[in-house]
Design an enzyme around this catalytic site. Structure first.
Site, PDB file in Angstrom:
ATOM      1  N   THR A  73      21.711 -80.334  25.317  1.00  0.00           N
ATOM      2  CA  THR A  73      20.587 -79.946  26.168  1.00  0.00           C
ATOM      3  C   THR A  73      19.670 -78.971  25.427  1.00  0.00           C
ATOM      4  O   THR A  73      18.441 -79.132  25.430  1.00  0.00           O
ATOM      5  CB  THR A  73      21.118 -79.311  27.473  1.00  0.00           C
ATOM      6  OG1 THR A  73      21.977 -80.264  28.109  1.00  0.00           O
ATOM      7  CG2 THR A  73      19.997 -78.926  28.417  1.00  0.00           C
ATOM      8  N   GLN A 180      25.036 -89.486  22.539  1.00  0.00           N
ATOM      9  CA  GLN A 180      26.047 -90.525  22.776  1.00  0.00           C
ATOM     10  C   GLN A 180      26.286 -91.401  21.552  1.00  0.00           C
ATOM     11  O   GLN A 180      27.255 -92.163  21.521  1.00  0.00           O
ATOM     12  CB  GLN A 180      25.643 -91.412  23.955  1.00  0.00           C
ATOM     13  CG  GLN A 180      25.669 -90.705  25.292  1.00  0.00           C
ATOM     14  CD  GLN A 180      27.063 -90.284  25.747  1.00  0.00           C
ATOM     15  OE1 GLN A 180      28.074 -90.756  25.225  1.00  0.00           O
ATOM     16  NE2 GLN A 180      27.129 -89.387  26.710  1.00  0.00           N
ATOM     17  N   CYS A 326      25.259 -87.222  41.694  1.00  0.00           N
ATOM     18  CA  CYS A 326      25.868 -86.954  42.991  1.00  0.00           C
ATOM     19  C   CYS A 326      25.370 -85.594  43.463  1.00  0.00           C
ATOM     20  O   CYS A 326      25.594 -84.599  42.798  1.00  0.00           O
ATOM     21  CB  CYS A 326      27.374 -86.923  42.815  1.00  0.00           C
ATOM     22  SG  CYS A 326      28.268 -87.007  44.333  1.00  0.00           S
TER      23      CYS A 326
HETATM   24  N1  PLP Z   1      21.903 -86.244  26.189  1.00  0.00           N
HETATM   25  C1  PLP Z   1      22.759 -87.223  26.510  1.00  0.00           C
HETATM   26  C2  PLP Z   1      22.384 -88.652  26.236  1.00  0.00           C
HETATM   27  C3  PLP Z   1      23.987 -86.921  27.106  1.00  0.00           C
HETATM   28  O1  PLP Z   1      24.827 -87.910  27.429  1.00  0.00           O
HETATM   29  C4  PLP Z   1      24.316 -85.557  27.355  1.00  0.00           C
HETATM   30  C5  PLP Z   1      25.589 -85.186  28.021  1.00  0.00           C
HETATM   31  O2  PLP Z   1      26.052 -85.812  28.932  1.00  0.00           O
HETATM   32  C6  PLP Z   1      23.392 -84.578  26.991  1.00  0.00           C
HETATM   33  C7  PLP Z   1      22.196 -84.950  26.415  1.00  0.00           C
HETATM   34  C8  PLP Z   1      23.668 -83.125  27.221  1.00  0.00           C
HETATM   35  O3  PLP Z   1      24.517 -82.595  26.225  1.00  0.00           O
HETATM   36  P1  PLP Z   1      25.287 -81.217  26.458  1.00  0.00           P
HETATM   37  O4  PLP Z   1      26.335 -81.481  27.470  1.00  0.00           O
HETATM   38  O5  PLP Z   1      25.868 -80.864  25.123  1.00  0.00           O
HETATM   39  O6  PLP Z   1      24.257 -80.220  26.871  1.00  0.00           O
END
Ligand code: PLP
Length: 391
Positions: A73, A180, A326
């Protein structure tokens, strides 16, 4: 009862070897990497090795292209905000309808608070990007295009190298959220023109709360977090040393095992998917079947609610996910499936099974033991309710 974890796109178990590598950095190797004495130098050396392991996994040209962050994020936010400086001439973003909320909620915020123009590009019924629309949205005002390497719900892989080249033709930067993709597909950044890439350690058997942003050498980077001179003044704050060491260890293991491991994972995924489609039926596999992560199977069961399926699977010790958000007890159909125009009777019945190196053939056996009965019972109930309503 055998407990089965098939939600590895949400997070993975930290590899025991990774845990062992991290432990000393909580105790005897506790130094601050910025300190000039031996305690600090030892930690700085270990962090340099971790950076090189991440560099190698990404096929990046230089270790200094890797900036440690708190996760996917933060990396996503840092990349887009770096490209979109207030008062800059370019104030448009091109992205897709199927991005993670780390991108979609950020671009919404930028639109509302900074008047940024955001072009959201759609996908077809198999989740493939509309490349003509992507090209058409790019222009002299585009600051950055951001397209995920692989979708977290369906596993669909996007042609990011090609998209980066298209963005560059208009002078725009290109970012990919590869959270991912890292560890599930080979990545060689040297062969692409990608400017920024986000990754997160907990998706490839590393710890949570640590990740990295790849910033191509020569690309101007404006920090998101100001503070000390850590990370070559690109991200202030004392580094999460055990986390970084863990991420490096996870990257090194992944690089060694990726090819062989992914073949095994794909074989398990394919067996489950084939059996579900043949034995249960009345369902549809979502995503680009020919261009998908090897570990993800996203199956929409017609005429039933995925929450009911997941609850019953959980009671039988099987963890999977719907991929839908959810909130306050109500489930919203997934924005990814909506973007794919999945038929209404399949929109609420999606179940995502995501595998990792920790899964075994017995896990697939267990799902195939319980799932047909779960689906059959829910279908009976749904049919009875519809019959009742009609009557
Ligand atoms: N981007 C994608 C495609 C994700 O699947 C995720 C997590 O689920 C994130 C960003 C966020 O990553 P983080 O949990 O390290 O902040």
């Amino acid at each position: 009862m055998r407990r089965v974890y098939l939600d590895n796109n949400a997070t993975t178990r930290v590899d025991p070897e990774v845990v062992a590598k991290m432990l000393p950095y909580f105790s005897e190797d506790f130094g601050n990497a910025s300190s000039k004495h031996g305690f600090g130098i030892d930690v700085a050396t270990a962090m340099r090795d971790a950076r090189r392991s991440v560099q190698a996994l990404l096929g990046a040209a230089h270790d200094h292209e890797i900036v440690f962050t708190s996760g996917g994020t933060e990396s996503d936010n840092a990349a887009l905000l770096s490209a979109l400086q207030p008062g800059g001439e370019r104030n448009e973003i091109v992205t897709t309808a199927v991005e993670h909320s780390a991108i979609l909620n950020l671009v919404d915020h930028l639109r509302e608070t900074r008047g940024v123009t955001v072009h959201i590009i759609g996908v077809d019924a198999d989740g493939r990007l509309d490349i003509d629309a992507f090209k058409a949205a790019l222009g002299p005002k585009t600051a950055i295009a951001s397209v995920m390497w692989a979708n977290n719900e369906t596993g669909t892989v996007f042609p990011v190298a090609e998209l980066a080249a298209l963005a560059h033709e208009t002078g725009a930067l290109f970012h990919t959220d590869a959270v991912q993709a890292v560890g599930k597909t080979p990545i060689n950044l040297k062969e692409t023109a990608i400017d920024f890439l986000s990754l997160s350690a907990h998706k490839f058997h590393g710890p949570k709360g640590v990740g990295a942003l790849y910033v191509r050498k020569g690309v101007k980077f404006n920090p998101l977090i100001f503070g000390g001179r850590q990370e070559r003044v690109r991200r202030g704050g004392t580094e999460n040393t055990p986390g970084v060491i863990g991420m490096g260890a996870a990257a090194a293991i992944m690089q060694q095992r990726l090819a062989a491991e992914n073949e095994q994972i794909k074989a398990l995924r394919d067996r489950l998917e084939r059996s579900v489609v043949q034995e249960i039926g009345h369902c549809r596999v979502s995503g680009d079947i020919d261009n998908r992560l090897c570990n993800t199977s996203h199956i929409a069961f017609f005429d039933i609610e995925s929450e009911a399926v997941l609850e019953r699977l959980d009671r039988a010790g099987v963890a999977a996910s719907s991929g839908s958000a959810c909130s306050a007890g109500s489930t919203e159909p997934s924005h990814v499936l909506k973007a794919m125009n999945v038929p209404a009777n399949a929109l609420n019945g999606a179940v995502r099974f995501s595998f990792s190196r920790d899964n075994r053939s017995e896990d697939v056996d267990r799902v195939l033991e319980v799932l047909p009965d779960v689906i059959a019972r829910l279908r009976e109930t749904a049919l009875a309710a519809r019959g009742g309503a009609a009557g």
